[in-house]
Design a protein around this motif. Structure first.
Motif, PDB file in Angstrom:
ATOM      1  N   PRO A  56       0.837  -1.213   0.000  1.00  8.52           N
ATOM      2  CA  PRO A  56       0.000   0.000   0.000  1.00  8.52           C
ATOM      3  C   PRO A  56       0.871   1.262   0.000  1.00  8.52           C
ATOM      4  CG  PRO A  56       0.128  -0.865   2.209  1.00  8.52           C
ATOM      5  CD  PRO A  56       0.900  -1.827   1.347  1.00  8.52           C
ATOM      6  N   TYR A  57       1.441   1.582  -1.146  1.00  4.81           N
ATOM      7  CA  TYR A  57       2.403   2.686  -1.213  1.00  4.81           C
ATOM      8  C   TYR A  57       1.806   4.017  -0.751  1.00  4.81           C
ATOM      9  CZ  TYR A  57       5.682  -0.336  -3.641  1.00  4.81           C
ATOM     10  OH  TYR A  57       6.554  -1.349  -3.952  1.00  4.81           O
ATOM     11  N   ASP A  58       0.525   4.237  -1.004  1.00  2.00           N
ATOM     12  CA  ASP A  58      -0.097   5.511  -0.609  1.00  2.00           C
ATOM     13  C   ASP A  58      -0.237   5.645   0.907  1.00  2.00           C
ATOM     14  OD1 ASP A  58      -0.314   6.194  -3.256  1.00  2.00           O
ATOM     15  OD2 ASP A  58      -2.413   5.560  -3.455  1.00  2.00           O
ATOM     16  N   SER A  59      -0.163   4.525   1.624  1.00  2.25           N
ATOM     17  CA  SER A  59      -0.370   4.563   3.068  1.00  2.25           C
ATOM     18  C   SER A  59       0.936   4.578   3.862  1.00  2.25           C
ATOM     19  CB  SER A  59      -1.193   3.337   3.505  1.00  2.25           C
ATOM     20  OG  SER A  59      -2.441   3.305   2.844  1.00  2.25           O
ATOM     21  N   GLU A 120      17.805   4.974   0.758  1.00  3.61           N
ATOM     22  CA  GLU A 120      18.155   3.656   0.230  1.00  3.61           C
ATOM     23  C   GLU A 120      17.107   2.611   0.614  1.00  3.61           C
ATOM     24  OE1 GLU A 120      22.007   2.765   1.705  1.00  3.61           O
ATOM     25  OE2 GLU A 120      23.036   4.255   0.455  1.00  3.61           O
ATOM     26  N   THR A 121      16.602   2.711   1.831  1.00  2.00           N
ATOM     27  CA  THR A 121      15.612   1.746   2.296  1.00  2.00           C
ATOM     28  C   THR A 121      14.285   1.936   1.578  1.00  2.00           C
ATOM     29  OG1 THR A 121      16.685   1.784   4.464  1.00  2.00           O
ATOM     30  CG2 THR A 121      14.514   0.783   4.338  1.00  2.00           C
ATOM     31  N   GLU A 122      13.884   3.196   1.398  1.00  2.00           N
ATOM     32  CA  GLU A 122      12.669   3.467   0.641  1.00  2.00           C
ATOM     33  C   GLU A 122      12.792   2.947  -0.790  1.00  2.00           C
ATOM     34  OE1 GLU A 122      11.253   7.436   0.669  1.00  2.00           O
ATOM     35  OE2 GLU A 122      11.364   7.668   2.837  1.00  2.00           O
ATOM     36  N   TYR A 123      13.971   3.120  -1.371  1.00  2.00           N
ATOM     37  CA  TYR A 123      14.198   2.661  -2.740  1.00  2.00           C
ATOM     38  C   TYR A 123      13.993   1.146  -2.832  1.00  2.00           C
ATOM     39  CZ  TYR A 123      16.371   2.094  -7.331  1.00  2.00           C
ATOM     40  OH  TYR A 123      16.595   1.787  -8.648  1.00  2.00           O
ATOM     41  N   ALA A 124      14.508   0.412  -1.845  1.00  2.47           N
ATOM     42  CA  ALA A 124      14.378  -1.047  -1.850  1.00  2.47           C
ATOM     43  C   ALA A 124      12.917  -1.470  -1.821  1.00  2.47           C
ATOM     44  CB  ALA A 124      15.129  -1.640  -0.660  1.00  2.47           C
ATOM     45  N   VAL A 125      12.096  -0.758  -1.045  1.00  4.13           N
ATOM     46  CA  VAL A 125      10.666  -1.079  -0.975  1.00  4.13           C
ATOM     47  C   VAL A 125       9.976  -0.717  -2.288  1.00  4.13           C
ATOM     48  CG1 VAL A 125       8.500  -0.628   0.233  1.00  4.13           C
ATOM     49  CG2 VAL A 125      10.635  -0.793   1.525  1.00  4.13           C
ATOM     50  N   TYR A 192       2.530  -2.423   9.607  1.00  3.65           N
ATOM     51  CA  TYR A 192       2.260  -3.036   8.306  1.00  3.65           C
ATOM     52  C   TYR A 192       3.054  -4.328   8.160  1.00  3.65           C
ATOM     53  CZ  TYR A 192       2.576  -3.997   3.320  1.00  3.65           C
ATOM     54  OH  TYR A 192       2.573  -4.641   2.099  1.00  3.65           O
ATOM     55  N   ALA A 193       4.311  -4.306   8.586  1.00  2.80           N
ATOM     56  CA  ALA A 193       5.152  -5.508   8.524  1.00  2.80           C
ATOM     57  C   ALA A 193       4.531  -6.646   9.329  1.00  2.80           C
ATOM     58  CB  ALA A 193       6.555  -5.199   9.022  1.00  2.80           C
ATOM     59  N   VAL A 194       4.026  -6.337  10.517  1.00  2.00           N
ATOM     60  CA  VAL A 194       3.386  -7.357  11.351  1.00  2.00           C
ATOM     61  C   VAL A 194       2.131  -7.891  10.679  1.00  2.00           C
ATOM     62  CG1 VAL A 194       2.126  -7.724  13.515  1.00  2.00           C
ATOM     63  CG2 VAL A 194       4.334  -6.530  13.531  1.00  2.00           C
TER      64      VAL A 194
END
Length: 250
Positions: A56-59, A120-125, A192-194
């Motif tokens: 859910p990229y918008d969230s 970098e972390t945002e890019y990976a997602v 979200y991960a959980v």
């Protein structure tokens, strides 16, 4: 004589128990290899309707990157949300100390400016946009072949690896957001991960700590409910940490 009879009886019991264990182990091994051989010849099945994850990229609180048609697209400073606030130098400042809660510790010292690590972390997602993602935790390769066909093992493994990359990136993202002072955004990412089935102990521990700091102990109990649904080796450790945290408040 009674002592001799008793010792003989005990030896017979031990010998019988050993033979029984040996037979059970042999039976288990034979059943495993029988299933393994059978899994090598299962016809390919349709996997297009499996429960693939959609991020859910918008969230989620992206500040630097957004999913694009191909590669992720850079977000301009004018478009950044509230989580993109920075110090005078234009970079996030990492907290100098280490934060430790129960058995989980997070070092707030980084090898690069915090803004670079966040980017970098945002890019990976964002790079996972358009890719198939499946949580296949706890399912063996044998079971995957038997259920979906031998030829589907390779793509299914790739989809599961995408899931692993996602939950690891979400864990790092959440920890970086805490270091940047954006705890609420960290809660959004970690929760979200959980919800998608992460079994990373640090995700549960850090999210529980944030709930504890906010006085939301009921949400720690809800975390336990999620953890109890896990089918991986990390489940006992996660539950133990959450129980300890709840016990500290009673």
């Amino acid at each position: 004589m009674p002592v001799f009879i008793a010792l003989t009886f005990i030896i017979m019991i031990i010998a019988s128990f050993g033979k029984s264990r040996s037979k059970n182990a042999q039976k288990t091994s034979e059943e495993f290899w029988q299933r393994e051989r059978a899994s090598q010849f299962v016809p390919k099945k349709d996997i297009s309707s499996l429960d693939y994850l959609t991020i859910p990229y918008d969230s989620l609180p992206f500040c630097y990157w957004a999913p694009g048609a191909g590669e992720p697209e850079r977000i301009s400073s004018a478009e950044r949300g509230p989580a993109a606030s920075s110090d005078v130098s234009g970079d996030f400042s990492a907290l100098p100390e280490s934060v430790q809660e129960n058995s989980y510790s997070f070092s707030a010292e980084h090898t690069a400016p915090l803004s670079e690590e966040l980017a970098e972390t945002e890019y990976a997602v964002c790079a996972l946009s358009g890719k198939r993602i499946l949580n296949l935790s706890g399912i063996s390769n044998t079971d995957l072949r038997l259920t979906y066909g031998t030829a589907n093992l390779e793509p299914l493994t790739a989809y599961d690896q995408n899931f692993t990359l996602l939950i690891r990136s979400l864990q790092k993202w959440g920890a970086l957001l805490v270091s940047a002072g954006h705890s609420q955004d960290a809660v959004t990412v970690l929760s979200y991960a959980v919800n998608i089935g992460s079994d990373i102990a640090g995700t549960y521990a850090l999210l529980a700590r944030l709930y504890k700091e906010n006085g939301e102990l009921q949400k720690i109990s809800e975390l336990k409910e999620h953890a109890e649904q896990l089918s991986t080796l990390m489940k006992p450790s996660i539950l133990k940490d959450l129980d300890r945290m709840l016990a500290d408040e009673t």
